[in-house]
Design a protein around this motif. Sequence first.
Motif, PDB file in Angstrom:
ATOM      1  N   UNK A  34      38.747  50.431  43.936  1.00 39.24           N
ATOM      2  CA  UNK A  34      39.188  49.526  45.002  1.00 39.24           C
ATOM      3  C   UNK A  34      40.714  49.451  44.972  1.00 39.24           C
ATOM      4  N   UNK A  35      41.314  49.547  46.166  1.00 35.84           N
ATOM      5  CA  UNK A  35      42.762  49.514  46.342  1.00 35.84           C
ATOM      6  C   UNK A  35      43.097  48.409  47.327  1.00 35.84           C
ATOM      7  N   UNK A  36      43.957  47.470  46.919  1.00 33.79           N
ATOM      8  CA  UNK A  36      44.329  46.336  47.776  1.00 33.79           C
ATOM      9  C   UNK A  36      45.814  46.406  48.092  1.00 33.79           C
ATOM     10  N   UNK A  37      46.137  46.296  49.399  1.00 35.14           N
ATOM     11  CA  UNK A  37      47.484  46.561  49.905  1.00 35.14           C
ATOM     12  C   UNK A  37      47.974  45.368  50.720  1.00 35.14           C
ATOM     13  N   UNK A  38      49.168  44.865  50.389  1.00 32.65           N
ATOM     14  CA  UNK A  38      49.795  43.786  51.154  1.00 32.65           C
ATOM     15  C   UNK A  38      50.571  44.405  52.324  1.00 32.65           C
ATOM     16  N   UNK A  39      49.968  44.438  53.499  1.00 28.00           N
ATOM     17  CA  UNK A  39      50.606  45.053  54.668  1.00 28.00           C
ATOM     18  C   UNK A  39      51.854  44.274  55.072  1.00 28.00           C
ATOM     19  N   UNK A  40      51.821  42.963  54.944  1.00 33.69           N
ATOM     20  CA  UNK A  40      52.945  42.122  55.354  1.00 33.69           C
ATOM     21  C   UNK A  40      54.075  42.085  54.328  1.00 33.69           C
ATOM     22  N   UNK A  41      53.904  42.770  53.206  1.00 40.28           N
ATOM     23  CA  UNK A  41      54.954  42.787  52.177  1.00 40.28           C
ATOM     24  C   UNK A  41      55.089  44.206  51.619  1.00 40.28           C
ATOM     25  N   UNK A  48      44.528  48.086  41.808  1.00 40.47           N
ATOM     26  CA  UNK A  48      44.001  49.449  41.751  1.00 40.47           C
ATOM     27  C   UNK A  48      42.941  49.422  40.652  1.00 40.47           C
ATOM     28  N   UNK A  49      41.701  49.192  41.060  1.00 41.02           N
ATOM     29  CA  UNK A  49      40.629  48.800  40.150  1.00 41.02           C
ATOM     30  C   UNK A  49      39.616  49.920  39.956  1.00 41.02           C
ATOM     31  N   UNK A  50      39.306  50.202  38.682  1.00 41.61           N
ATOM     32  CA  UNK A  50      38.215  51.088  38.310  1.00 41.61           C
ATOM     33  C   UNK A  50      36.968  50.233  38.137  1.00 41.61           C
ATOM     34  N   UNK A  51      36.032  50.361  39.069  1.00 39.31           N
ATOM     35  CA  UNK A  51      34.909  49.432  39.134  1.00 39.31           C
ATOM     36  C   UNK A  51      34.003  49.512  37.912  1.00 39.31           C
ATOM     37  N   UNK A  52      33.781  50.714  37.379  1.00 38.03           N
ATOM     38  CA  UNK A  52      32.857  50.864  36.260  1.00 38.03           C
ATOM     39  C   UNK A  52      33.295  50.085  35.022  1.00 38.03           C
ATOM     40  N   UNK A  53      34.617  49.830  34.903  1.00 32.49           N
ATOM     41  CA  UNK A  53      35.145  49.091  33.750  1.00 32.49           C
ATOM     42  C   UNK A  53      35.666  47.711  34.145  1.00 32.49           C
ATOM     43  N   UNK A  54      35.601  47.394  35.441  1.00 32.61           N
ATOM     44  CA  UNK A  54      36.265  46.191  35.946  1.00 32.61           C
ATOM     45  C   UNK A  54      37.698  46.133  35.414  1.00 32.61           C
ATOM     46  N   UNK A 343      46.967  59.502  43.120  1.00 31.15           N
ATOM     47  CA  UNK A 343      46.774  58.722  41.903  1.00 31.15           C
ATOM     48  C   UNK A 343      45.278  58.590  41.668  1.00 31.15           C
ATOM     49  N   UNK A 344      44.837  58.922  40.448  1.00 31.94           N
ATOM     50  CA  UNK A 344      43.410  58.898  40.123  1.00 31.94           C
ATOM     51  C   UNK A 344      43.180  58.063  38.863  1.00 31.94           C
ATOM     52  N   UNK A 345      42.115  57.266  38.866  1.00 31.18           N
ATOM     53  CA  UNK A 345      41.694  56.492  37.707  1.00 31.18           C
ATOM     54  C   UNK A 345      40.557  57.241  37.017  1.00 31.18           C
ATOM     55  N   UNK A 346      40.674  57.414  35.701  1.00 32.28           N
ATOM     56  CA  UNK A 346      39.759  58.296  34.970  1.00 32.28           C
ATOM     57  C   UNK A 346      39.073  57.562  33.827  1.00 32.28           C
ATOM     58  N   UNK A 347      37.849  57.982  33.525  1.00 32.71           N
ATOM     59  CA  UNK A 347      37.177  57.596  32.302  1.00 32.71           C
ATOM     60  C   UNK A 347      37.260  58.760  31.333  1.00 32.71           C
ATOM     61  N   UNK A 348      37.715  58.499  30.097  1.00 28.94           N
ATOM     62  CA  UNK A 348      37.943  59.585  29.142  1.00 28.94           C
ATOM     63  C   UNK A 348      37.138  59.351  27.877  1.00 28.94           C
TER      64      UNK A 348
END
Length: 348
Positions: A34-41, A48-54, A343-348
């Motif tokens: 999940x990616x959250x973007x402040x359009x007004x700022x 920038x959240x990796x859901x499997x690990x919260x 940009x990628x979030x990985x489980x290692x």
Amino acid sequence: MNYFRKQRNYGCRIHDQYTYMGMKTIVMENERIRLSVLVDKGTEIFEFLLKSRDLDFMWLTDNGIHNPNRYLPTSPDSQSTYIDYYIGGWQEIFPNGGVSSSYMGAQFGQHGEVAHMPWDYIIETDTPEMISVKFTVKPKKVPFELSKIFTLCANSTKVTIKEEVRNLSEVSLHYMWGQHMALGKPFLQPDCKISLPENIEVIADILDFPEDKTVRVKRGITHQWPLVEEPSGDMTDLSILPSQGTPSEIVYLTGFNETGWYQVENNKLGAAMRVEWDARVMPYLWYWQEFGHTSGYPWYGRHYNIGLEPFSSYPTHGLAEAIRNGTANLIHGEETQTFTMSAALLEI
């Protein structure tokens, strides 16, 4: 906002009905991130959240997120104005990088204009298999148009970004352009490792710190990543994050091929972040380090974070200095220049 756009609770999806702290916010997500973007700022990425690990990889300062419209800065200097609004996270920096600087009669504040401006947006793709959103802004002080497209595919942990800067005038103009990406807790901890390509050089610019300030890297010379010389003559490994309380530092990494990349790994959590970018446009990687040593404003020993920031130019002393040292980008009248990264979030 399109009230009649088809809504989904599966696959790739875009939420553009939200506000956060009174600011327009877009959330892009799929099954894994999940990616959250402040359009007004400034299209600031604050999640920038990796859901499997919260597990959120973006650093959030102790001051948190505040709406600039609700707070009038009490300091006249541009650096404090920027920092008072700074949340951590990931900002677009353009057309000035670092401290206040003058160019062709325009006075830029800390990190230029677009990081605090509201951007326009349109949803370009909206399917369960892929989503993309285009953001656009025009700075007030110089005749540019900057746009970028975020794309996310189903079951992927990678966000791709395609950017374009366009000179709206017939005058050739210089600029600095960068991605101000800051990582912090809960992801970032001592002993995290930074991996880079081979043959990367470390520039420790003498302008960054006065001679009496405690630093980790000897100034005024070029080092070879990851082992660098300390002012004492001892060697230190910049690729392994040190303990809390280690002195703050900023250096500039260069020597990337056409595609630059880095990977930050936390083996204790089994997670990593990998960033790739077009190093022909942004040949430098700023490495900012704040490990809780700064006891005064603005950090007061409260934070443990790093910034690994692809940039067109260096150092963090503004556009005039980048022009002087020959690292500022130049764009001719009515010309367009492009940039890509992921940009990628990985489980290692």
